[in-house]
Motif scaffolding. Sequence first.
Motif, PDB file in Angstrom:
ATOM      1  N   PHE A 286      58.776  51.089  29.397  1.00 25.68           N
ATOM      2  CA  PHE A 286      58.220  52.392  29.597  1.00 25.68           C
ATOM      3  C   PHE A 286      56.862  51.835  29.126  1.00 25.68           C
ATOM      4  O   PHE A 286      56.113  52.969  29.074  1.00 25.68           O
ATOM      5  N   ASP A 287      56.561  50.692  30.034  1.00 29.30           N
ATOM      6  CA  ASP A 287      55.298  50.435  30.107  1.00 29.30           C
ATOM      7  C   ASP A 287      54.395  50.532  31.239  1.00 29.30           C
ATOM      8  O   ASP A 287      55.236  50.551  32.520  1.00 29.30           O
ATOM      9  N   PRO A 288      53.344  51.690  31.759  1.00 23.86           N
ATOM     10  CA  PRO A 288      53.077  52.297  32.952  1.00 23.86           C
ATOM     11  C   PRO A 288      52.560  51.552  33.465  1.00 23.86           C
ATOM     12  O   PRO A 288      52.638  51.037  34.731  1.00 23.86           O
ATOM     13  N   ALA A 289      52.204  50.349  33.057  1.00 24.61           N
ATOM     14  CA  ALA A 289      51.422  49.161  33.857  1.00 24.61           C
ATOM     15  C   ALA A 289      52.920  47.785  34.543  1.00 24.61           C
ATOM     16  O   ALA A 289      52.687  47.388  35.101  1.00 24.61           O
ATOM     17  N   VAL A 290      53.786  47.758  34.061  1.00 18.81           N
ATOM     18  CA  VAL A 290      55.327  47.845  34.672  1.00 18.81           C
ATOM     19  C   VAL A 290      55.963  48.529  35.413  1.00 18.81           C
ATOM     20  O   VAL A 290      55.924  48.742  36.521  1.00 18.81           O
ATOM     21  N   PHE A 291      55.974  49.928  35.122  1.00 19.37           N
ATOM     22  CA  PHE A 291      56.813  50.661  35.692  1.00 19.37           C
ATOM     23  C   PHE A 291      56.290  52.123  35.676  1.00 19.37           C
ATOM     24  O   PHE A 291      55.958  52.654  35.098  1.00 19.37           O
ATOM     25  N   ARG A 292      56.546  52.261  36.846  1.00 20.19           N
ATOM     26  CA  ARG A 292      55.656  54.034  36.658  1.00 20.19           C
ATOM     27  C   ARG A 292      55.922  54.525  36.037  1.00 20.19           C
ATOM     28  O   ARG A 292      57.053  55.524  36.045  1.00 20.19           O
ATOM     29  N   PRO A 293      56.090  55.837  35.385  1.00 18.29           N
ATOM     30  CA  PRO A 293      56.563  57.123  34.081  1.00 18.29           C
ATOM     31  C   PRO A 293      57.477  58.328  35.507  1.00 18.29           C
ATOM     32  O   PRO A 293      58.485  58.113  34.574  1.00 18.29           O
TER      33      PRO A 293
END
Length: 479
Positions: A286-293
């Motif tokens: 759920f980290d936007p820097a890792v995976f697009r929401p």
Amino acid sequence: MSAHILILDDDPDVATAARLLLRRRHGAVATLGDPSGLPALLAQGVPDVVLLDLNFTPGCIDGAEGLALLDLLRAQPKPPAVIAMTAYAGVPLAVAALQRGAVDFITKPWDNERLVATVDQALARRAAVRAPAAPSELMGESTSMRELNALIASVAPTEANVMVLGENGVGKELVARAIHAQSRRAAGTLLAVDMGALPESTFESELFGHRKGAFTDARADRAGRFQAARGGSLFLDEIGNMPLAAQAKLLTALERREVTPIGADKPEAIDVRIISATNLDETRLFDPAVFRPDLLFRLNTIVLRVPPLRARRDDIALLLAHYLRVYEAQYERPARTVAGAALDALVRHDWPGNVRALRHACERAVILGQGAQYGLTDFALGGPALPAATMTPAAINGNTNADANASGGTDGTNGGINASTLAPAFAPSCTDHDGTLDALERNAIASTLARFNGNISHAAKTLGISRAALYRKLGKHGI
């Protein structure tokens, strides 16, 4: 033991090029130019992987000859993993090959990196399913497994996208297969794609396909994974390891329900159900820097969480019984029981590699164990265990019908686990001081896994090998 690979192609230049490429990694690579010689060759032994050309007669491009050979190969008692090869990879032919049992397809001329990765993945998947499966691959009598199977039964008949979460080795692909098998798309193809292994430079070509002449090496039209899985399910494994730029391209395809092959003028509608999986913990997911929401919300309409083995210890004794019987039959070894103290320790063990690690440990025990019973040292454990008073296992010698995710001591004493047995699973062995190549390799793998907190894709990339090769080495070294 090295893999046995057969290249069945009537073009000697193509066959030789593939053999020279693959023999760097796999010693036993044979070629066959005349398909009429295949029955005699199979009588001598069935290969692990077959690279199968689909057209042999000059002027024929319909693939009928190759599909007939594919049926022959799949009819073997222990069929090989078949990778279809053709210069004429239209969508209908690729789908037909996959529906008749091919594990993947390659277009000629191929990209060397992709060919090697495809063969590695085929070998890994064949190794994972070589052991006979019980009636249901996802088994276990623990509460958590009963709940998981009930959720699969509820979700499978729908068209909802499903995201499967869980640690390495828990059986996420088996969950995907169970969903597909119980869905309305069961008659179609379940096509698995290792998203973590796809080079970013070929991402669109692999998933969406390309047209002849679209780029330098595009010498023929090629169907992408979305087109090849039409009418079935597409399993996007290791989805959490995708670069953000690639995530944006996947999001567009899912939002529009269409893909545009590279070099094509018009988009093509897609008809697939998406099942994805990742071992990322949910905080990172759920980290936007890792995976697009926005992509996450497209994929996780339904979320299934596969419990680690340490969270369902009630299944461990049953799993041990099943896999010991499987490998005793496979290696023609006599049936033996597990010593009581050893069983207690095995149930208390945390199994950092989950069911995959348990399966490998059982295979080692069957091969190496010499006593009248299996002892703890036969299983070559690593990793922590619960205190002895925490768990009392059920007897291992009872009913073995309840298994779990089929993935993925000789001293005869009744003592507990010694300090070396409880060494962290991803710690380099303190006893490997002999400087042998095996010892150095084991320590390199263990330290790299520790560096990336057990992330297989990142460790494989750092070590310069494929994920499939890393999985084989984990089994080899008992990590």
